[in-house]
Write a protein that holds these residues in place. Structure first.
Motif, mmCIF file in Angstrom:
data_model
loop_
_atom_site.group_PDB
_atom_site.id
_atom_site.type_symbol
_atom_site.label_atom_id
_atom_site.label_comp_id
_atom_site.label_asym_id
_atom_site.label_seq_id
_atom_site.Cartn_x
_atom_site.Cartn_y
_atom_site.Cartn_z
ATOM 1 N N ALA A 3 -4.785 6.805 -8.254
ATOM 2 C CA ALA A 3 -5.781 6.334 -9.228
ATOM 3 C C ALA A 3 -6.681 5.316 -8.540
ATOM 4 O O ALA A 3 -6.814 4.173 -8.980
ATOM 5 N N ASP A 4 -7.291 5.742 -7.440
ATOM 6 C CA ASP A 4 -8.071 4.832 -6.596
ATOM 7 C C ASP A 4 -9.250 4.242 -7.363
ATOM 8 O O ASP A 4 -10.045 4.974 -7.934
ATOM 9 N N LYS A 5 -9.343 2.939 -7.289
ATOM 10 C CA LYS A 5 -10.427 2.282 -8.021
ATOM 11 C C LYS A 5 -11.141 1.363 -7.047
ATOM 12 O O LYS A 5 -10.493 0.625 -6.306
ATOM 13 N N MET A 6 -12.450 1.435 -7.058
ATOM 14 C CA MET A 6 -13.178 0.544 -6.155
ATOM 15 C C MET A 6 -13.401 -0.798 -6.836
ATOM 16 O O MET A 6 -13.878 -0.863 -7.969
ATOM 17 N N SER A 7 -13.046 -1.865 -6.126
ATOM 18 C CA SER A 7 -13.207 -3.203 -6.703
ATOM 19 C C SER A 7 -14.676 -3.618 -6.603
ATOM 20 O O SER A 7 -15.468 -2.974 -5.907
ATOM 21 N N ALA A 8 -15.002 -4.712 -7.265
ATOM 22 C CA ALA A 8 -16.399 -5.178 -7.293
ATOM 23 C C ALA A 8 -16.895 -5.436 -5.874
ATOM 24 O O ALA A 8 -18.075 -5.226 -5.571
ATOM 25 N N ASP A 9 -15.983 -5.848 -4.994
ATOM 26 C CA ASP A 9 -16.436 -6.109 -3.612
ATOM 27 C C ASP A 9 -16.285 -4.866 -2.717
ATOM 28 O O ASP A 9 -16.258 -4.954 -1.495
ATOM 29 N N GLY A 10 -16.144 -3.706 -3.342
ATOM 30 C CA GLY A 10 -16.224 -2.455 -2.588
ATOM 31 C C GLY A 10 -14.962 -2.056 -1.851
ATOM 32 O O GLY A 10 -15.022 -1.282 -0.902
ATOM 33 N N ARG A 11 -13.788 -2.544 -2.304
ATOM 34 C CA ARG A 11 -12.561 -2.149 -1.598
ATOM 35 C C ARG A 11 -11.696 -1.243 -2.476
ATOM 36 O O ARG A 11 -11.707 -1.353 -3.697
ATOM 37 N N VAL A 12 -10.947 -0.350 -1.817
ATOM 38 C CA VAL A 12 -9.984 0.487 -2.550
ATOM 39 C C VAL A 12 -8.609 0.177 -1.969
ATOM 40 O O VAL A 12 -8.303 0.520 -0.827
ATOM 41 N N ILE A 13 -7.812 -0.502 -2.763
ATOM 42 C CA ILE A 13 -6.502 -0.956 -2.283
ATOM 43 C C ILE A 13 -5.467 0.069 -2.763
ATOM 44 O O ILE A 13 -4.804 -0.126 -3.783
ATOM 45 N N ASP A 14 -5.306 1.144 -2.038
ATOM 46 C CA ASP A 14 -4.448 2.257 -2.472
ATOM 47 C C ASP A 14 -3.026 2.128 -1.926
ATOM 48 O O ASP A 14 -2.573 2.933 -1.108
ATOM 49 N N LEU A 15 -2.350 1.104 -2.427
ATOM 50 C CA LEU A 15 -0.997 0.814 -1.916
ATOM 51 C C LEU A 15 -0.020 1.947 -2.189
ATOM 52 O O LEU A 15 0.923 2.157 -1.428
ATOM 53 N N ASP A 16 -0.239 2.691 -3.271
ATOM 54 C CA ASP A 16 0.694 3.797 -3.564
ATOM 55 C C ASP A 16 0.583 4.883 -2.493
ATOM 56 O O ASP A 16 1.581 5.456 -2.051
ATOM 57 N N ARG A 17 -0.634 5.165 -2.041
ATOM 58 C CA ARG A 17 -0.798 6.174 -0.986
ATOM 59 C C ARG A 17 -0.152 5.694 0.318
ATOM 60 O O ARG A 17 0.511 6.472 1.008
ATOM 61 N N ILE A 18 -0.328 4.423 0.621
ATOM 62 C CA ILE A 18 0.277 3.882 1.858
ATOM 63 C C ILE A 18 1.801 3.981 1.771
ATOM 64 O O ILE A 18 2.471 4.405 2.719
ATOM 65 N N MET A 19 2.346 3.622 0.621
ATOM 66 C CA MET A 19 3.807 3.699 0.435
ATOM 67 C C MET A 19 4.281 5.144 0.631
ATOM 68 O O MET A 19 5.258 5.411 1.322
ATOM 69 N N TYR A 20 3.566 6.073 0.021
ATOM 70 C CA TYR A 20 3.930 7.498 0.124
ATOM 71 C C TYR A 20 3.891 7.940 1.586
ATOM 72 O O TYR A 20 4.854 8.516 2.108
ATOM 73 N N LEU A 21 2.778 7.662 2.248
ATOM 74 C CA LEU A 21 2.610 8.139 3.633
ATOM 75 C C LEU A 21 3.655 7.519 4.558
ATOM 76 O O LEU A 21 4.242 8.196 5.390
ATOM 77 N N ARG A 22 3.871 6.216 4.404
ATOM 78 C CA ARG A 22 4.829 5.538 5.295
ATOM 79 C C ARG A 22 6.214 6.175 5.167
ATOM 80 O O ARG A 22 6.899 6.420 6.150
ATOM 81 N N ASN A 23 6.612 6.447 3.939
ATOM 82 C CA ASN A 23 7.950 7.007 3.732
ATOM 83 C C ASN A 23 8.070 8.435 4.253
ATOM 84 O O ASN A 23 9.066 8.804 4.875
ATOM 85 N N TYR A 24 7.040 9.244 4.024
ATOM 86 C CA TYR A 24 7.087 10.624 4.530
ATOM 87 C C TYR A 24 7.032 10.631 6.061
ATOM 88 O O TYR A 24 7.759 11.399 6.715
ATOM 89 N N LEU A 25 6.207 9.772 6.626
ATOM 90 C CA LEU A 25 6.109 9.745 8.102
ATOM 91 C C LEU A 25 7.389 9.221 8.735
ATOM 92 O O LEU A 25 7.779 9.647 9.822
ATOM 93 N N THR A 26 8.054 8.312 8.063
ATOM 94 C CA THR A 26 9.331 7.800 8.585
ATOM 95 C C THR A 26 10.344 8.944 8.666
ATOM 96 O O THR A 26 11.096 9.081 9.636
ATOM 97 N N GLN A 27 10.332 9.803 7.657
ATOM 98 C CA GLN A 27 11.243 10.957 7.655
ATOM 99 C C GLN A 27 10.827 11.991 8.698
ATOM 100 O O GLN A 27 11.668 12.649 9.305
ATOM 101 N N LEU A 28 9.533 12.109 8.920
ATOM 102 C CA LEU A 28 9.078 13.068 9.937
ATOM 103 C C LEU A 28 9.486 12.573 11.330
ATOM 104 O O LEU A 28 9.925 13.352 12.184
ATOM 105 N N GLN A 29 9.365 11.271 11.521
ATOM 106 C CA GLN A 29 9.770 10.706 12.819
ATOM 107 C C GLN A 29 11.266 10.893 13.022
ATOM 108 O O GLN A 29 11.719 11.165 14.140
ATOM 109 N N ARG A 30 12.024 10.764 11.952
ATOM 110 C CA ARG A 30 13.471 11.019 12.035
ATOM 111 C C ARG A 30 13.716 12.433 12.576
ATOM 112 O O ARG A 30 14.577 12.649 13.430
#
Ligand code: NOJ
Length: 484
Positions: A396-423
């Motif tokens: 649910a990416d939302k751009m803040s007034a200062d033009g940033r998209v803080i997509d922590l859920d995507r980062i969490m998802y990617l980090r966890n999947y990549l950790t398993q891929l590295q395994r």
């Protein structure tokens, strides 16, 4: 109870218990940052597809595809969106290659629109049909990004649908083979990796069957006809492999990009792991198993009964033409599996309603699929080279007034999947590369522009591209060659 368990309690508990037992610590493997790294030659990429990003749907002689027609039928797509303009990549491809370069990716998986090359699907090629892809490939190479091309990402020429019933006919498989040979002849001097068909299971079940979502061409065929479509698509894949070998440069590597049905042992006992191996073979019986073994499994044929596809021994030889690699799209676990006494040897567990998912309801959060899917693929069929051709999530990416998209859920998802891929790679599973879906927000089929999968946010009115925080995560991950 969880509320009353404070940090002070934890400190006390931690202080009173040896966190690592003395004996174990003496023998423990030392985990260094290096041991979390991917192999040194690991390929890092992003992925997109033609109809989802290109726009310019009538430019340079392109013919209509089934998605042009379907998306314009009122009520089919969320918000009545369509891909006429999409991410305007056709015009902005140079800017988009610069976005890739900024991430540090070494590879890019894109798809070629069949109706740009053969506006009618077969017959005379459009003389300008390959121009755009030639420009794109040259731009990628000039920027140190290796092109990986997909030949079919669902945009069938409408003419084939109208004239022969699309994938309901073997003629479409033949036409696909001819198109594949033509493209290989034109680009394999520079494009060394070609994927035949993207996610057959999805576009067949949703476009021709009664999947939970509807896709182009929007048919709902009875089971026997649906199985024949599956078979024709497999045949198209095999004919394309053969045509690429016949017309492409000798060092061209070819394979599918399939959404493997990822089967995960619910608890990783040896019995359940064995059950997950069997389940992987059976649950992929209509696609990968047929491609890799040259036969439909007994269970597949028994289940299909009188609706089984009609085929010849020669078809199965073509379908199982030897591959250089297998590409798999891995988004989530499709099934958790346990061993069973019944003749199958496995049973599939039901998902509880509370099983976590990402922003898209269908996208379960189960990172271990990224370990088990390639491991069981390699184990079942002795596959020597695997690419993760897609992985990613909407948010649910939302751009803040200062033009940033803080997509922590995507980062969490990617980090966890990549950790398993590295395994998996650390254990020797031969995964050669990873393509993140997607480079930028784009047309998400029935969901229109309502679901955003990109590392770059798109303002679809101004076509402005803005990196989300996940773009920085991916850049750092690629630079360190490990999940950050
Ligand atoms: C897989 C498909 O190949 C791609 O086109 C789609 O956008 C992603 N899944 C996300 O749903």
């Amino acid at each position: 109870m969880p509320h009353s368990f404070t940090r002070r309690h934890f400190a006390k508990l931690a202080g009173s218990l040896p966190l690592v037992p003395a004996v174990a610590s003496a023998q423990a493997t030392v985990i260094t940052p290096d041991s979390r790294c991917f192999p040194p030659d690991f390929v890092w990429g992003t992925a997109t597809s033609a109809y989802q990003i290109e726009g310019s749907v009538t430019a340079e002689g392109r013919g209509p595809s089934i998605w042009d027609r379907y998306a314009h039928l009122p009520g089919k797509i969320h918000g009545n969106d369509h891909g006429d303009h999409a991410s305007d990549h056709f015009a902005r491809y140079k800017e988009d290659v610069a976005l890739m370069k900024a991430l540090g990716v070494t590879a890019y998986r894109f798809s070629i629109a069949w109706p740009r090359v053969f506006p009618d699907g077969n017959g005379e090629p459009n003389p300008k049909g390959m121009d755009f892809y030639n420009r794109l490939v040259d731009e990628l190479l000039a920027n140190g990004v290796a092109p990986y091309a997909t030949l079919y990402h669902w945009d069938l020429p409408q003419s084939l649908q109208d004239r022969v019933g699309g994938w309901q006919s073997r003629d479409t498989a033949q036409a696909f083979g001819a198109y594949a040979g033509y493209v290989a002849q034109k680009i394999s001097d520079r494009v060394k990796h070609i994927f035949t068909i993207n996610e057959s299971a999805t576009f067949i079940d949703f476009g021709y069957g009664s999947g939970p979502v509807e896709m182009a061409p929007g048919l709902k065929l009875p089971q026997a006809e649906l199985n024949q479509v599956r078979h024709n698509v497999l045949l198209g894949h095999g004919l394309a492999v053969q045509a690429i070998r016949a017309s492409g440069h000798a060092d061209t590597k070819v394979g599918p990009a399939e959404n493997i049905v990822a089967c995960v042992p619910a608890i990783a006992t040896p019995q359940n792991i064995r059950a997950a191996e069997i389940a992987t073979r059976e649950m992929n019986g209509g696609y990968l198993t047929a491609m890799l073994e040259g036969r439909y499994t007994d269970a597949f044929l028994a289940y299909a009964g009188r609706n089984a596809p009609k085929f010849t021994a020669d078809d199965m030889k073509i379908i199982s033409s030897p591959l250089d690699f297998v590409g798999i799209n891995v988004y989530m676990p499709q099934h958790y599996v346990v061993a069973s006494e019944d003749p199958n040897g496995f049973s599939l567990l039901p998902f509880p309603r509370s099983f976590p998912h990402m922003e898209s309801d269908w996208l379960r959060m189960g990172p271990e699929a990224m370990y088990w899917a390639p491991r069981l693929l390699a184990r079942n069929w002795d596959v020597k080279a695997i690419y993760i051709t897609e992985n990613g999530t909407s948010g649910a990416d939302k751009m803040s007034a200062d033009g940033r998209v803080i997509d922590l859920d995507r980062i969490m998802y990617l980090r966890n999947y990549l950790t398993q891929l590295q395994r998996a790679t650390a254990e020797g599973v031969p995964v050669k590369g990873y393509f993140l879906w997607s480079l930028m927000d784009n047309f998400e089929w029935a969901d229109g522009y309502a679901k955003r999968f990109g590392l770059y946010h798109l303002d679809f009115d101004s076509q402005r591209r803005t990196p989300k925080l996940s773009a920085e995560f991916y850049r750092q991950t690629i630079a360190a060659n490990r999940p950050m």
